[in-house]
Design an enzyme around this catalytic site. Structure first.
Site, PDB file in Angstrom:
ATOM      1  N   GLY A   1       0.843  -1.187   0.000  1.00  0.00           N
ATOM      2  CA  GLY A   1       0.000   0.000   0.000  1.00  0.00           C
ATOM      3  C   GLY A   1       0.877   1.235   0.000  1.00  0.00           C
TER       4      GLY A   1
ATOM      5  CB  ALA B   1       3.336   6.914   2.648  1.00  0.00           C
ATOM      6  NE  ARG B   2       2.636   7.771   9.051  1.00  0.00           N
ATOM      7  CZ  ARG B   2       3.707   7.088   9.408  1.00  0.00           C
ATOM      8  NH1 ARG B   2       3.812   5.811   9.121  1.00  0.00           N
ATOM      9  NH2 ARG B   2       4.689   7.677  10.055  1.00  0.00           N
TER      10      ARG B   2
ATOM     11  CB  ALA C   1      13.417  -3.887  11.508  1.00  0.00           C
TER      12      ALA C   1
ATOM     13  CB  ALA D   1      14.096   1.086   9.031  1.00  0.00           C
TER      14      ALA D   1
ATOM     15  CG  HIS E   1       6.991   0.828  12.424  1.00  0.00           C
ATOM     16  ND1 HIS E   1       6.485  -0.119  11.579  1.00  0.00           N
ATOM     17  CD2 HIS E   1       6.748   2.024  11.843  1.00  0.00           C
ATOM     18  CE1 HIS E   1       5.943   0.474  10.526  1.00  0.00           C
ATOM     19  NE2 HIS E   1       6.098   1.778  10.657  1.00  0.00           N
TER      20      HIS E   1
ATOM     21  NE  ARG F   1       8.944  -4.607  16.222  1.00  0.00           N
ATOM     22  CZ  ARG F   1       9.674  -3.606  15.760  1.00  0.00           C
ATOM     23  NH1 ARG F   1       9.280  -2.926  14.708  1.00  0.00           N
ATOM     24  NH2 ARG F   1      10.804  -3.282  16.349  1.00  0.00           N
TER      25      ARG F   1
END
Length: 184
Positions: free
Chosen positions: A11, A13-14, A36, A38, A53, A57
């Site tokens: 999808g 962003a946001r 992850a 990033a 994030h 979790r």
């Protein structure tokens, strides 16, 4: 052979893709490893995104921070009766195409790394959930580096969607089924 259980969530962003993927992982009732992708930088706004994030979790999920070797991270985390959540391909590809230690040139072996990642997913024995951005819905971007990134992410998304057993597009927090288990 146990059939592959690969869910692809993409999808904008946001759009709610990460939260949806996290709900799927939690709902699996399996032990979860969160991979992850990033790259932590000195950017305060991006660091805040990462913190958001992390806070969302469950604390009992195992965390792996992947570098360019996402295939290796998947292979290390994957096991029967286990769920691996990868968030996200968008940032991983940025690491391959715009490595921090380079002069703006992609990693020389980035195609091989994408191939290895696809093979790791194809050989997975546990439940895998992969998150990615859909960024190809706009105009053709200016600049060769940006066009390369958009093109390569589109190709990567197509490869993972073809391999997946389920695919969901998130729009405004709503999941839209693109591919259901058993569909080709």
């Amino acid at each position: 052979m146990i059939p592959r259980d690969l869910t692809f969530v993409l999808g904008g962003a946001r759009s709610g893709k990460s939260a949806h993927a996290e709900q799927l992982a939690a709902g699996s009732a399996l032990p979860v490893t969160y991979i992850a992708t990033a790259r932590v930088t000195g950017d305060a706004e991006f660091s805040a995104r990462i913190a958001h994030h992390r806070e969302r979790r469950p604390a009992h999920w195992q965390l792996l921070e992947a570098d360019a070797d996402l295939a290796g991270a998947v292979s290390n985390a994957d096991a029967p009766g286990h769920c691996t959540l990868i968030d996200c391909l968008t940032l991983w590809l940025a690491t391959l195409l715009c490595p921090a230690e380079s002069d703006g040139e992609p990693l020389a072996d980035y195609h091989a790394r994408v191939d290895a990642f696809e093979a790791a997913l194809a050989n997975a024995r546990g439940k895998i959930i992969v998150v990615s951005n859909e960024i190809g819905l706009g105009v053709v971007p200016l600049g060769a580096a940006t066009r390369l990134y958009v093109d390569e992410l589109g190709r990567l998304n197509q490869r993972i969607a073809a391999l997946s057993t389920q695919a969901t597009m998130m729009v405004a927090g709503l999941p839209l089924a693109l591919k259901s288990a058993g569909a080709a």
